[in-house]
Design an enzyme around this catalytic site. Structure first.
Site, PDB file in Angstrom:
ATOM      1  N   HIS A 313     -10.667 -30.392 -23.776  1.00 59.07           N
ATOM      2  CA  HIS A 313     -10.768 -29.730 -22.477  1.00 59.07           C
ATOM      3  C   HIS A 313      -9.773 -30.367 -21.526  1.00 59.07           C
ATOM      4  O   HIS A 313      -9.524 -31.567 -21.590  1.00 59.07           O
ATOM      5  CB  HIS A 313     -12.194 -29.875 -21.920  1.00 59.07           C
ATOM      6  CG  HIS A 313     -12.480 -28.963 -20.766  1.00 59.07           C
ATOM      7  ND1 HIS A 313     -12.137 -29.282 -19.475  1.00 59.07           N
ATOM      8  CD2 HIS A 313     -13.083 -27.749 -20.720  1.00 59.07           C
ATOM      9  CE1 HIS A 313     -12.516 -28.289 -18.671  1.00 59.07           C
ATOM     10  NE2 HIS A 313     -13.091 -27.358 -19.389  1.00 59.07           N
ATOM     11  N   ASP A 370     -16.754 -23.587 -24.776  1.00 47.93           N
ATOM     12  CA  ASP A 370     -16.333 -22.345 -25.423  1.00 47.93           C
ATOM     13  C   ASP A 370     -16.735 -22.298 -26.889  1.00 47.93           C
ATOM     14  O   ASP A 370     -17.043 -21.237 -27.426  1.00 47.93           O
ATOM     15  CB  ASP A 370     -14.815 -22.177 -25.299  1.00 47.93           C
ATOM     16  CG  ASP A 370     -14.363 -22.046 -23.862  1.00 47.93           C
ATOM     17  OD1 ASP A 370     -14.931 -21.202 -23.154  1.00 47.93           O
ATOM     18  OD2 ASP A 370     -13.466 -22.791 -23.442  1.00 47.93           O
TER      19      ASP A 370
END
Length: 434
Positions: A313, A370
């Site tokens: 991320h 995600d």
């Protein structure tokens, strides 16, 4: 809410061309420090250069705090882990929008207003017939949200608190219906109108998956997983789509136009579209590689462009706190199904292999939100291209809160500067002489 003035703790000194400029250093409530350059150009003629705004604070905000190094995410001071465990999406939405957790009376009134605004105008419903059947639901959702400014012209003034208030309820209430209708249209199924006897997440699942031929079973595990997904997506500070919402709103564009732009920003594969990229990856493994282990080895080959989606991320350099929460719900949804679909089996195998692989551990590449949201959406039966609109649905409270915060802090038009690198003055040459 009124934004607190940050504390000025010191000054930074900038020496340029023999001149000295003192720039205030301000500090936020969590100890973040920043050099205030807001008067730099007027005093020196200089601007700063920060491509992609990677190190630029564009605003003061009291909505969300993130510490990527320690894996911390808080809404209005409340840890995301606590909200995911004890709150609901609508209660969290109230918190994000108003700054405080509601009393029972406040929550009941808030919920009732959203429930009773969930229908959309019948002419909006007929708009869906104009879209191609294979249109991406995000494109459809953005177009329909943008059209609300044509249907609700009584509430477009961003400087009128009463008009903003009714627009907020309309957006939060109608977006589940708009998203669900986009799914149903793409599948060629009849639309399900919203039901006032269901909760926010129950209603969304019913509108998406209910059919006239049989009763739809609302699973407690599925409802709670979806509600948790929406909570975890409710806000995430100054990301691309949130910044878009604020940027468009800074022109005094109405809230529907701003939200439509934010939805399209979220649709990009480097932003909200990442969970669809996870599902694309899993489909590719199932169809081509056949083995999660073989795929993982390809991602480590410097001569191969294959990427492991859903890991790592830009902000979190530790485990994404939202991913930790969703991992538990992913297993609960799978258990409720009573079986593990092929893509879920691959995803869980991929997760286990990567978490025990030195290559990924050393690079601090852990599963992000995600990865697990893609797994849950797959288990719920959400179409591959349908998860991103649900991301937008969850993010809407945060977008609205930031849009309102911008106007409350003065509503200055956002206008970044640039460093020009093109041609200097040139003489015009007649076309016959070129």
């Amino acid at each position: 809410m009124t934004l607190a003035t940050p504390v000025s703790t010191d000054v930074a000194t900038l020496n340029v061309d023999g001149a000295t400029y003192e720039l205030p250093i301000i500090e936020g409530t969590e100890g973040e420090r920043a050099i205030d350059i807001s008067r730099l150009r007027s005093s020196s003629g200089l601007i700063t250069f920060d491509q992609g705004y990677a190190n630029t604070g564009s605003t003061l905000s009291d909505i969300t705090f993130i510490n990527g190094e320690e894996g911390i995410l808080r809404y209005r001071g409340y840890p995301i882990e606590v909200l995911a465990e004890r709150s609901t999406f609508l209660e969290t939405s109230y918190l994000v929008l108003h700054g405080e957790l509601p009393t029972q009376e406040q929550l009941d009134a808030f919920t009732d207003r959203i429930t009773r605004h969930s229908l959309i105008h019948e002419k909006i419903r007929r708009m869906y017939d104009a879209f191609p059947l294979d249109a991406h639901p995000m494109a459809v959702t953005s177009a329909v949200v943008g059209s609300l400014s044509a249907f609700y012209q009584d509430s477009l003034d961003p400087l009128d608190p009463e008009q903003v208030d009714i627009s907020v309820f309309r957006l939060l209430a109608k977006l589940p219906t708009i998203c669900a209708f986009a799914f149903k249209y793409a599948m060629g199924q009849p639309f399900n109108y919203p039901r006032n006897d269901l909760s926010y997440s129950e209603n969304l699942l019913w509108m998406m998956f209910g059919v006239p031929t049989e009763e739809y079973r609302l699973s407690e595990a599925n409802v709670r997983a979806l509600d948790t997904l929406l909570i975890l997506h409710a806000d995430h500070e100054q990301n691309c789509s949130t910044s878009t919402m604020r940027m468009v709103g800074s022109s005094r564009a109405n809230i529907y136009a701003s939200a439509a732009a934010a939805i399209m920003a979220l649709s990009g594969p480097l932003h909200g579209g990442a969970n669809q990229a996870v599902l694309d990856m899993l489909e590719d493994i199932a169809a081509v590689e056949g083995s999660a282990k073989a795929f993982l080895e390809k991602t480590k080959d410097t001569n191969d462009t294959t990427r492991l989606m859903g890991f790592g991320h830009r902000v979190y350099k530790n485990f994404d706190p939202r991913a930790t929460i969703l991992k538990k719900h992913a297993h609960e949804v799978i258990e409720d199904l009573g079986y593990s679909p092929r893509l879920l089996e691959i995803a869980l195998e991929l997760e286990e292999l990567a978490l025990n692989d030195d290559y990924y551990v050393q690079r601090q590449l852990y599963p992000n939100v995600d990865f697990y949201s893609g797994i849950i959406y797959e288990a719920l039966g959400v179409p591959e291209n349908g998860s991103t609109p649900l991301f937008a649905l969850g993010r809407m409270p945060g977008w609205i809160a930031h849009w309102r915060e911008h106007h409350e802090e003065g509503g200055r038009l956002n206008r970044p500067r640039q460093i020009y690198t093109g041609e200097t003055t040139r003489a015009y040459v007649p076309i016959e002489a070129r």
